[in-house]
Design an enzyme around this catalytic site. Structure first.
Site, PDB file in Angstrom:
ATOM      1  N   HIS A 214       2.282   4.855   9.783  1.00 45.46           N
ATOM      2  CA  HIS A 214       2.643   6.049   9.011  1.00 45.46           C
ATOM      3  C   HIS A 214       3.170   5.654   7.629  1.00 45.46           C
ATOM      4  O   HIS A 214       2.815   6.279   6.615  1.00 45.46           O
ATOM      5  CB  HIS A 214       3.697   6.851   9.777  1.00 45.46           C
ATOM      6  CG  HIS A 214       4.287   7.981   9.018  1.00 45.46           C
ATOM      7  ND1 HIS A 214       3.761   9.255   9.032  1.00 45.46           N
ATOM      8  CD2 HIS A 214       5.370   8.039   8.188  1.00 45.46           C
ATOM      9  CE1 HIS A 214       4.482  10.041   8.268  1.00 45.46           C
ATOM     10  NE2 HIS A 214       5.463   9.325   7.738  1.00 45.46           N
ATOM     11  N   GLU A 215       4.011   4.617   7.564  1.00 48.86           N
ATOM     12  CA  GLU A 215       4.572   4.196   6.282  1.00 48.86           C
ATOM     13  C   GLU A 215       3.500   3.580   5.379  1.00 48.86           C
ATOM     14  O   GLU A 215       3.469   3.838   4.174  1.00 48.86           O
ATOM     15  CB  GLU A 215       5.709   3.193   6.514  1.00 48.86           C
ATOM     16  CG  GLU A 215       6.839   3.712   7.394  1.00 48.86           C
ATOM     17  CD  GLU A 215       7.463   4.998   6.886  1.00 48.86           C
ATOM     18  OE1 GLU A 215       7.377   5.276   5.673  1.00 48.86           O
ATOM     19  OE2 GLU A 215       8.009   5.747   7.705  1.00 48.86           O
ATOM     20  N   HIS A 218       1.445   6.208   3.610  1.00 51.68           N
ATOM     21  CA  HIS A 218       2.025   6.808   2.402  1.00 51.68           C
ATOM     22  C   HIS A 218       1.573   6.051   1.154  1.00 51.68           C
ATOM     23  O   HIS A 218       1.314   6.657   0.104  1.00 51.68           O
ATOM     24  CB  HIS A 218       3.552   6.803   2.482  1.00 51.68           C
ATOM     25  CG  HIS A 218       4.129   7.921   3.287  1.00 51.68           C
ATOM     26  ND1 HIS A 218       3.837   9.250   3.033  1.00 51.68           N
ATOM     27  CD2 HIS A 218       4.995   7.919   4.339  1.00 51.68           C
ATOM     28  CE1 HIS A 218       4.504  10.018   3.892  1.00 51.68           C
ATOM     29  NE2 HIS A 218       5.195   9.240   4.693  1.00 51.68           N
ATOM     30  N   GLU A 270       3.557  14.393   4.924  1.00 47.76           N
ATOM     31  CA  GLU A 270       3.953  13.718   6.170  1.00 47.76           C
ATOM     32  C   GLU A 270       2.877  13.880   7.232  1.00 47.76           C
ATOM     33  O   GLU A 270       2.548  12.924   7.949  1.00 47.76           O
ATOM     34  CB  GLU A 270       5.287  14.279   6.666  1.00 47.76           C
ATOM     35  CG  GLU A 270       6.477  13.977   5.774  1.00 47.76           C
ATOM     36  CD  GLU A 270       6.731  12.498   5.618  1.00 47.76           C
ATOM     37  OE1 GLU A 270       6.493  11.746   6.585  1.00 47.76           O
ATOM     38  OE2 GLU A 270       7.157  12.081   4.525  1.00 47.76           O
TER      39      GLU A 270
END
Length: 352
Positions: A214-215, A218, A270
């Site tokens: 997920h990071e 980004h 997100e």
């Protein structure tokens, strides 16, 4: 009969127009037009003019356009020109996000974006001075190993037209901070920070792979640069509102933009990072079926302490679970295409 009535109406209109011209000439001393015009309603007392047909006095200048509105052609053409230039600039700075295919407006170069991460990282390291685990610590080595597997998955091709140039020369770094906080975040330029409180709740590689993917997502989607670009655009809107309306509405615009634009955009980003991360973790042979359970566990850890959705930067965990479940078939297909079931079996057998 109709032809006669039309001639009569035309003759009346001609006489009326002639009367207006004569009246405008003979009563010029009664007609006052302001020497300075504005693009909006004038704040000065509106002048009066006299209707030559009835003698009544009306408020508003007897301009060629009629009524009491004053327009400045310079401002009007300037605004139109700025709109055209702004539109060209906007469309020339659109980028396509890998995997999702969404187009977004980016004003920052990738070099500037990476530079923004340096002072941010220095601030974090300064705040947690003495609590950053060394690179050879088992927790740091575990996080770095998982991160490298995910970054390696970025070398595979994405869809045609996706913007990937910003991923060149990204110096990925992983920091583990000794704190009970259940959190992880990434800074511009690929600086990933993970707290030991998170590692305690998510000890398995697949769980941690979900979070780190997920990071990494980004950075892939340039969400930091997009946020800065949006802030710069909103600042321009505030200045435009002040110049056109003539009143400082920056406070109102700021509050409205936070609730109506910034927070919804943050929640959308997100969810987008969840989807990209799900794909990346499947590419890197982390079991994507674990991902929904990670957010289910996060919801239990928060235990209802999250603010209402419209005031939150992140969507509710339940919503994130549903989105991941909706895309699970795609992720499992990627997982099988990379022969990850065999790979995972080998890793379990030899304890890699």
């Amino acid at each position: 009969m109709f032809a006669t009535r039309r001639r009569t109406l035309v003759q009346s209109a001609v006489r009326l127009a002639a009367g207006w011209r004569v009246a405008a000439t003979s009563h010029s001393n009664k007609t006052r037009v302001p020497s300075t015009s504005t693009f909006i309603h004038s704040s000065t007392p509106r002048p009066q003019w006299q209707d030559p047909r009835s003698g009544y006095k009306h408020f508003g200048a007897a301009t060629a356009h009629g009524g009491g509105h004053y327009y400045n052609p310079v401002l009007l053409y300037g605004f139109a020109g700025a709109t055209v230039v702004g539109s060209v600039y906007y469309y020339s700075h659109l980028e396509t996000i890998p995997l999702t295919g969404r187009s977004h407006f980016i004003m920052l170069s990738s070099k500037t974006e990476k530079e923004l991460g340096k002072p941010a990282l220095a601030s974090v390291l300064g705040e947690f001075r003495g609590r950053v685990l060394p690179p050879n610590h088992p927790a740091t080595r575990k996080v770095s190993s998982i991160g490298r597997r995910l970054v390696a998955a970025l070398n595979e091709p994405f869809q045609k037209g996706a913007t990937l140039s910003h991923l060149r020369d990204v110096q990925w770094e992983y920091y583990v901070i000794d704190s009970d906080m259940v959190n992880a975040f990434v800074l511009p330029g690929g600086k990933v920070c993970v707290f030991t409180g998170l590692l305690k709740h998510f000890p398995s590689e697949d769980e941690l792979g979900t979070i780190l993917a997920h990071e990494v997502a980004h950075v892939v989607a340039r969400h930091s640069a997009e946020k800065v670009s949006q802030s710069m655009f909103l600042t321009f809107v505030k200045l435009l509102a002040i110049s056109v309306i003539g009143a400082d509405l920056s406070g109102f615009v700021s509050a409205a933009s936070v609730i109506g634009l910034e927070l919804p955009f943050s929640r959308r980003n997100e969810l987008e990072a969840d989807l990209i991360g799900l794909h990346l973790m499947a590419r890197a042979c982390f079991d994507p079926r674990v991902a929904p359970g990670v957010f289910r566990k996060l919801g239990k850890i928060e235990n209802g302490r999250a603010p209402p959705k419209y005031l939150n930067t992140h969507p509710p965990h339940k919503e994130r679970q549903v989105k991941l479940d909706d895309n699970m078939r795609m992720a499992c297909g990627v997982y099988r295409e990379h022969n990850c079931e065999v790979y995972s079996g080998v890793r379990s057998t030899f304890g890699w």
